[in-house]
Write a protein that holds these residues in place. Structure first.
Motif, PDB file in Angstrom:
ATOM      1  N   ILE A 394       1.010  -1.319   0.013  1.00 19.80           N
ATOM      2  CA  ILE A 394      -0.083   0.063   0.210  1.00 19.80           C
ATOM      3  C   ILE A 394       0.905   1.248   0.083  1.00 19.80           C
ATOM      4  O   ILE A 394       0.598   2.159  -0.603  1.00 19.80           O
ATOM      5  N   GLU A 395       1.960   1.303   0.555  1.00 18.35           N
ATOM      6  CA  GLU A 395       2.805   2.368   0.812  1.00 18.35           C
ATOM      7  C   GLU A 395       3.615   2.877  -0.506  1.00 18.35           C
ATOM      8  O   GLU A 395       3.691   3.734  -0.753  1.00 18.35           O
ATOM      9  N   ASP A 396       3.843   1.746  -1.111  1.00 23.93           N
ATOM     10  CA  ASP A 396       4.412   1.766  -2.534  1.00 23.93           C
ATOM     11  C   ASP A 396       3.460   2.342  -3.526  1.00 23.93           C
ATOM     12  O   ASP A 396       3.606   2.414  -4.625  1.00 23.93           O
ATOM     13  N   GLY A 397       2.228   2.129  -3.018  1.00 29.58           N
ATOM     14  CA  GLY A 397       1.058   2.837  -4.116  1.00 29.58           C
ATOM     15  C   GLY A 397       0.972   1.836  -5.258  1.00 29.58           C
ATOM     16  O   GLY A 397       0.435   2.299  -6.414  1.00 29.58           O
ATOM     17  N   ARG A 398       1.270   0.432  -4.945  1.00 30.55           N
ATOM     18  CA  ARG A 398       1.028  -0.277  -6.576  1.00 30.55           C
ATOM     19  C   ARG A 398      -0.223  -0.735  -6.684  1.00 30.55           C
ATOM     20  O   ARG A 398      -0.701  -0.745  -7.534  1.00 30.55           O
ATOM     21  N   LYS A 418       9.332  -5.652 -11.152  1.00 27.41           N
ATOM     22  CA  LYS A 418       9.040  -4.303 -10.711  1.00 27.41           C
ATOM     23  C   LYS A 418       8.751  -4.242  -9.251  1.00 27.41           C
ATOM     24  O   LYS A 418       9.294  -2.869  -8.638  1.00 27.41           O
ATOM     25  N   LYS A 419       8.384  -5.174  -8.752  1.00 26.49           N
ATOM     26  CA  LYS A 419       8.301  -5.339  -7.282  1.00 26.49           C
ATOM     27  C   LYS A 419       9.525  -5.248  -6.493  1.00 26.49           C
ATOM     28  O   LYS A 419       9.781  -4.292  -5.803  1.00 26.49           O
ATOM     29  N   ILE A 420      10.626  -5.873  -6.948  1.00 23.84           N
ATOM     30  CA  ILE A 420      11.746  -5.992  -6.454  1.00 23.84           C
ATOM     31  C   ILE A 420      12.710  -4.508  -6.774  1.00 23.84           C
ATOM     32  O   ILE A 420      13.254  -3.795  -5.687  1.00 23.84           O
TER      33      ILE A 420
END
Length: 425
Positions: A394-398, A418-420
């Protein structure tokens, strides 16, 4: 957006679907931006899984929906999505190396960029993955600059060549799809499926342990899952197809008891380390059932049943790690999680088998608010770790859905790469 809407959009949910129990941890991101646990829940799996694999999708969907719905109503929250975990013998991992040329022949060296890092990781990830496998994680272990190892973030270093050691974790495609189906058809968006033991490290390991080299052993009902962390990255993952259920089964067979009675006796009176009860004359009550009357057995008798099986589990873990890591020296801790870790004497047995005093129970961090006693036990390590993973997402706004659709299955997600990259840069 109203404060209420903002609060609901920050609801966090970690869902641990295990062989013996389904556990959930619900909470939110508070006004200070910190993850805060509000409540937890636990329900028996009742045959939903076998050795970490879902075998009854309809029953699993119902169990997940009812448990989360109860948590929502009890705490006046509405969870839109969750993070769940996967483990068991369907997990496989390997370490590969990729390369990126920073400057071509005859040209001067230059500073490494994020794009160079991306190329090195993609090169390491350019392996053939069987069609029946699903890529879970691609995790950089270290970067090598012009032959010098040990870099965690190589960006802006001057170099000719960049290498990346990457740990790749895959799971059975069928198992992953069954998990996704269960969660999404229960009415919740699945933001990520994460390796259970990897999630647990965020809940129970401190930074020094991650850097020095530590082993996390999750003793579940059907399997015992292991991850070895060194320099803040996994270097080995494995799963042993035995767990706490075999201990229960041993008690049931030796004493001629139903499994439910044997499980209760194991939890309430069991001990895995004989020296802890030497000289103790206390007795264990075996309740009667059917035409059978109540009986008594000594704690020593019970321990003599549990002891060899727990020794076997830890020995299998030790041998599996040794075969994968050869003579690598680890200086951190051995951390025990899962329901099986809560048997009295499990720490002492692990100390004996591994030949080290650096063994402890994996208790999730106490700085997450809520009723600490409800989740600060080894069996909630996975759910708390998945809860913290949800906060990261959530913090990464993904991703985050604006509303929950109980009848619509949603597809979403980003590539693991992309997550990494978002995590490291």
């Amino acid at each position: 957006m109203s404060s209420m809407e903002n609060s609901q959009e920050n609801v966090l949910l970690g869902l641990d679907i295990g062989t013996c129990f389904v556990r959930a941890v619900i909470g939110h991101i508070n006004g200070d931006g910190e993850a805060e646990i509000i409540d937890v829940s636990k329900r028996p799996s009742n045959g939903l899984l076998r050795n970490g694999t879902i075998v009854n999708i309809e029953a699993a969907k119902q169990c997940i929906h009812e448990m989360i719905d109860e948590l929502e109503q009890k705490n006046y929250l509405e969870a839109h999505s969750c993070v769940t975990g996967i483990g068991g013998v369907q997990i496989e991992s390997r370490t590969t190396r990729g390369t990126a040329a920073i400057s071509s022949y005859g040209k001067t060296e230059r500073a490494i960029t994020a794009e160079d890092v991306k190329k090195a990781i993609e090169s390491a990830n350019a392996i053939s993955i069987p069609l029946d496998r699903n890529l879970l994680h691609v995790i950089p272990q270290q970067f090598i600059i012009d032959g010098t190892e040990g870099f965690k973030n190589p960006v802006n270093n001057i170099a000719y060549r960049l290498d990346a050691d990457v740990h790749i974790i895959t799971a059975s495609r069928t198992s992953v799809q069954n998990l996704r189906t269960c969660v999404e058809q229960s009415g919740y968006q699945l933001d990520e499926i994460r390796l259970k033991t990897l999630a647990e490290t965020e809940a129970v390991m401190v930074e020094d342990e991650k850097n020095l080299g530590s082993i996390l052993i999750d003793i579940g009902g059907g399997t015992t899952d292991v991850v070895v962390i060194l320099n803040d990255a996994p270097i080995c993952t494995c799963s042993i197809p035995v767990g706490g259920n075999l201990v229960t089964n041993d008690i049931a067979v030796v004493k001629g008891l139903p499994n439910s009675v044997a499980e209760k006796i194991k939890i309430e009176s069991g001990c895995a380390w004989l020296p802890l009860i030497e000289g103790e004359n206390s007795e264990v009550l075996i309740p009667g059932f059917g035409s059978r009357t109540t009986e008594l057995m000594t704690k020593r008798e019970l321990c003599e049943i549990i002891y060899p099986r727990m020794q076997e589990i830890f020995t299998m873990v030790r041998d599996s790690i040794s075969s994968k890591l050869s003579k690598m020296q680890l200086s951190g801790s051995i951390i025990l999680t899962g329901g099986g870790a809560q048997i009295n004497g499990a720490v002492e047995m692990a100390q004996y088998v591994f030949g080290t005093s650096s063994v402890r129970l994996g208790l999730p961090q106490a700085s997450l608010g809520g009723i600490v006693e409800s989740y600060r036990i080894p069996e909630y390590a996975t759910a708390v770790g998945l809860f913290l993973a949800h906060k990261q997402i959530i913090e990464d706004g993904r991703k985050f859905p604006k509303k929950k659709e109980k009848t619509e299955k949603k597809q979403h997600g980003e590539s693991t790469f992309k997550k990494i990259m978002k995590k490291f840069f």
